[in-house]
Enzyme design. Structure first.
Site, short mmCIF file in Angstrom:
data_model
loop_
_atom_site.label_atom_id
_atom_site.label_comp_id
_atom_site.label_asym_id
_atom_site.label_seq_id
_atom_site.Cartn_x
_atom_site.Cartn_y
_atom_site.Cartn_z
N HIS A 171 0.81 -1.23 0.00
CA HIS A 171 0.00 0.00 0.00
C HIS A 171 0.85 1.28 0.00
CE1 HIS A 171 -2.91 3.03 1.11
NE2 HIS A 171 -2.36 3.18 2.30
N HIS B 245 3.77 6.73 5.63
CA HIS B 245 2.59 7.44 6.14
C HIS B 245 1.77 6.62 7.13
CE1 HIS B 245 0.23 5.36 2.92
NE2 HIS B 245 -0.76 5.50 3.77
N GLU C 159 0.92 5.16 12.81
CA GLU C 159 -0.43 4.79 13.21
C GLU C 159 -0.57 3.29 13.44
OE1 GLU C 159 -3.34 6.74 10.71
OE2 GLU C 159 -4.70 5.06 11.04
N ASP C 160 0.08 2.50 12.59
CA ASP C 160 -0.20 1.07 12.59
C ASP C 160 0.90 0.17 13.14
OD1 ASP C 160 -2.57 1.75 11.44
OD2 ASP C 160 -1.96 1.24 9.40
N ASP D 293 -3.09 8.47 -0.99
CA ASP D 293 -3.46 7.40 -0.07
C ASP D 293 -4.93 7.04 -0.31
OD1 ASP D 293 -3.59 5.71 2.17
OD2 ASP D 293 -4.04 7.39 3.54
N ASP E 172 -23.11 15.19 -26.10
CA ASP E 172 -21.72 15.64 -26.13
C ASP E 172 -20.86 14.81 -25.19
OD1 ASP E 172 -23.20 16.59 -24.10
OD2 ASP E 172 -22.34 18.58 -24.04
MN MN Z 1 -2.72 4.58 4.00
#
Ligand code: MN
Length: 709
Positions: free
Chosen positions: A50, A74, A78-79, A141, A261
């Site tokens: 990712h 990034h 957080e993870d 992201d 169009d």
């Molecule tokens: Mn992400």
């Protein structure tokens, strides 16, 4: 899967970054892979795929090494167990700051999903105001998450798609990242409306095949005509994105077969004069549609977009949309603020101008952010600020101001200057005095009238649309002390009483007592403060106080009891029969001697005829909790066919509205039906009208607001 992607990333950055920067990317790649070791995405792939994909979305924009490194990292804070300090130590402070801005807050802090979403968004916005690269990474992201949304649960995918549609796609649009914006919209559409998406994309494929020949012919004709006029140009056919076509069908109520169009053409030339020359040449080739020409070169869009747009009657009746712009403008049109990295240019080019302007916009967002207390509300207003539709209005000196559609004179006043907003008392639009809540239209000349001791009115909060105006009004009201507002309220009440030829000191004690009882206020001071803060209307209180001697006061005729207009408890209210306002309509109050407060819609034609001099206009707003039915008039043009009236009546009943009255007049093959209906509010009326539109015999539906009073 991951290894080839990692190698591709390195190859891509090596094409435009210096060797030491490539080395930094390589080390971030290793760091991220180690941190996410053992984690997998919902699709089963190793998690690190990712961040790599996110970084690879940014390489075509030639984002710098810090941004690519931050993209790779990034999600680590957080993870994983990595701390932001580790990132700062290894990759430097700027990278760490970006990563910090991209990391969500601890979930446990919030009671609801909305609070968490709003607070996280606020945090990211602060980071992006400091550094635009943060939002570019966030958008990349989100794009990758949207591309891989199939793997998550339906509820989650719906939520993410909706959030993307409402917030991230408009941000991409506001920043001019057009390619990314369109892909985001199409992906959202696919997840939110899978059936329509698949039907439409199939139909589009077929139609494009069928029209290929015609398109080729038109392309050739355009090229030839420009050559004949010695205009050096590159001409391209352009496929519109699916969601754009869907929006057009929705807004114009067209079936797909009526959207002709689906192809557009783009003409790229070297300089600005050539744009207008090319336009002239093409208008000589095919006739232009009147009213379709737009000059975004003279007046660029807020995101820096510049181009000429025109629509032509092509061969076989095909409408053709053409965009004409310079090569430089095209860069901004495609990559927006990212063109700053993509095309490194010197000093004062439009690209650098745009970069600067984007910073200013983010800064102003940040200011309004610090003034609005409630994150959820801020988010709501940001959505409006991001809404791409804009109106352009002019100051008396001819300066152009871009405001979101729906912006009022008060929004304009605040966009000029905080003091102008805080001191505004009236506005002239195109030299005519109109209410402050007047919605501005393209090309309006707006002149704000100020008074030195004027204060913002809290009622403005009910109709301003820009977050700046909202924030400033809040701020000004907050800093106004209670004592000060009471003083202001007392003065306002004095003025109102004077207009009724009464003096405050002549009001008997008994009247005050009755007023306090009726309003539930504890003291006169509270009434004064309420007036000063705009919670009550001075004219209304003045009339209530002056009512002594009048027989029993006036009943609230026409309202059937219950408050419908804020601050008018106990006042006689009538809803004007000429325009029949319903909740949700912008309204204005007119006080007529002996008749009380008459509420008109803002656009009621009878108001335009001017004031009689004995009446007074009042800024009024609907109460939030209204639980009654309102009469409204609509006109239907229907084809004369058997049973059509019954169908119409059934449809109205189905939408849970009552028919109060109906009459009709025949006009040849068609009949005009005039209904007076009962509805709760505008939304209800919209439902009724939507239902009616489904009836095939119904040709037109309009709401009638101009019955002579
Ligand atoms: Mn992400």
């Amino acid at each position: 899967m991951t290894q080839p992607d990692a190698e591709a990333l390195i190859q891509e950055v090596a094409a435009y970054l210096k060797p030491e920067d490539v080395a930094a990317v390589e080390s971030a790649l290793a760091f991220s892979a180690a941190a996410h070791q053992g984690q997998t995405r919902q699709s089963g792939e190793p998690y690190v795929s990712h961040p790599i994909a996110v970084a690879r979305i940014l390489t075509p924009l030639h984002m710098d090494a810090q941004a690519i490194v931050a993209a790779l990292l990034h999600d680590v804070v957080e993870d994983t167990d990595i701390h932001i300090e580790d990132v700062a130590e290894k990759f430097g402070k700027p990278v760490a700051e970006m990563v910090e801005g991209l990391s969500k807050l601890d979930k446990l802090q919030f009671e609801t999903q909305e609070d968490a979403q709003a607070e996280n968004f606020r945090k990211m916005l602060m980071a992006m105001a400091r550094d635009v690269r943060v939002i570019l990474i966030k958008l990349a992201d989100r794009l990758h998450n949207m591309r891989t949304l199939g793997a998550v649960s339906p509820e989650k995918s719906q939520r993410i798609a909706r959030e993307t549609m409402e917030i991230y796609a408009p941000i991409a649009n506001r920043l001019g990242l057009n390619t990314l914006f369109q892909e985001l919209q199409d992906l959202c559409f696919m997840h939110l409306n899978p059936n329509r998406y698949s039907v439409l994309s199939k139909a589009l494929k077929v139609a494009r095949g069928n029209r290929r020949e015609v398109v080729g012919k038109i392309l050739g004709a355009i090229k030839r005509r420009l050559e004949e006029n010695h205009i050096k140009a590159e001409v391209k056919g352009r496929e519109k994105h699916i969601y754009g076509i869907y929006q057009k069908m929705q807004s114009k109520h067209l079936a797909f077969s009526q959207v002709l169009d689906i192809y557009g053409f783009r003409v790229l030339v070297d300089d600005v004069p050539s744009c207008y020359l090319a336009l002239g040449a093409l208008h000589g080739l095919y006739k232009p549609f009147p009213g379709k020409f737009k000059d975004y070169i003279a007046i660029p869009k807020a995101n820096g977009y510049q181009s000429l747009h025109t629509a032509l009657f092509g061969p076989f009746g095909t409408p053709i949309e053409v965009q004409i712009r310079t090569v430089e403008m095209n860069k901004i049109a495609e990559a927006g603020v990212a063109s700053h990295w993509l095309y490194k240019t010197t000093s004062k080019t439009p690209i650098n101008e745009l970069h600067k302007k984007t910073h200013q916009w983010l800064q102003s967002l940040l200011e309004s952010l610090s003034q609005s207390g409630d994150s959820v509300e801020f988010l709501e207003h940001l959505k409006i600020d991001l809404f791409p539709d804009e109106v352009y209005v002019f100051s008396p000196k001819g300066k152009i101001f871009a405001l979101p559609r729906g912006a009022t004179a008060v929004d304009f006043a605040y966009s000029v200057h905080t003091d102008i907003g805080n001191r505004c008392v009236a506005v002239k639009v195109n030299f005519e005095l109109v209410p402050l809540r007047t919605e501005l239209k393209n090309g309006d000349r707006v002149e704000i009238v100020t008074a030195p001791h004027a204060h913002p009115n809290p009622a403005w909060l009910s109709y301003v649309v820009t977050s700046r105006a909202r924030g400033e009004i809040r701020h000004a009201l907050k800093t106004m002390h209670l004592g000060e507002s009471a003083k202001l309220g007392e003065r306002l009440l004095g003025q109102a009483l004077a207009s009724l030829a009464r003096k405050p000191q002549d009001i008997p004690e008994a009247c005050w007592d009755r007023l306090l009882k009726e309003t539930g206020a504890k003291s006169r001071q509270e009434i004064f403060a309420d007036i000063g803060l705009g919670r009550r209307l001075n004219m209304v209180i003045a009339r209530q106080l002056a009512r002594v001697g009048e027989a029993n006061g006036q009943e609230t005729s026409g309202t059937g009891g219950g408050v419908t207009i804020l601050g008018t408890e106990g006042m006689a209210i009538q809803f004007a029969k000429c325009c029949r306002p319903i909740p949700g309509d912008p309204i204005i109050g007119v006080i007529k001697p002996g008749q009380g407060l008459i509420v008109h819609t803002h656009d009621c034609p009878s108001l335009r005829k001017g004031r009689s001099g004995t009446e007074e206009w009042l800024d009024v707003a609907w109460d939030k909790n209204i639980n009654k039915l309102f009469e409204v008039s609509i006109k239907l043009i229907v084809a004369n066919q058997r049973g059509v009236l019954a169908k119409v009546a059934a449809s109205i009943a189905e939408a849970e509205s009552n028919i109060e009255n109906v009459h009709f007049s025949s006009e040849g093959e068609y009949t005009a039906l005039y209904f007076t209906l009962q509805v709760n509010n505008r939304l209800h009326l919209a439902n009724v009208m939507r239902n009616l539109r489904r009836i095939s015999e119904v040709v037109r539906i309009t709401r009638v607001k101009s019955i002579p009073a």
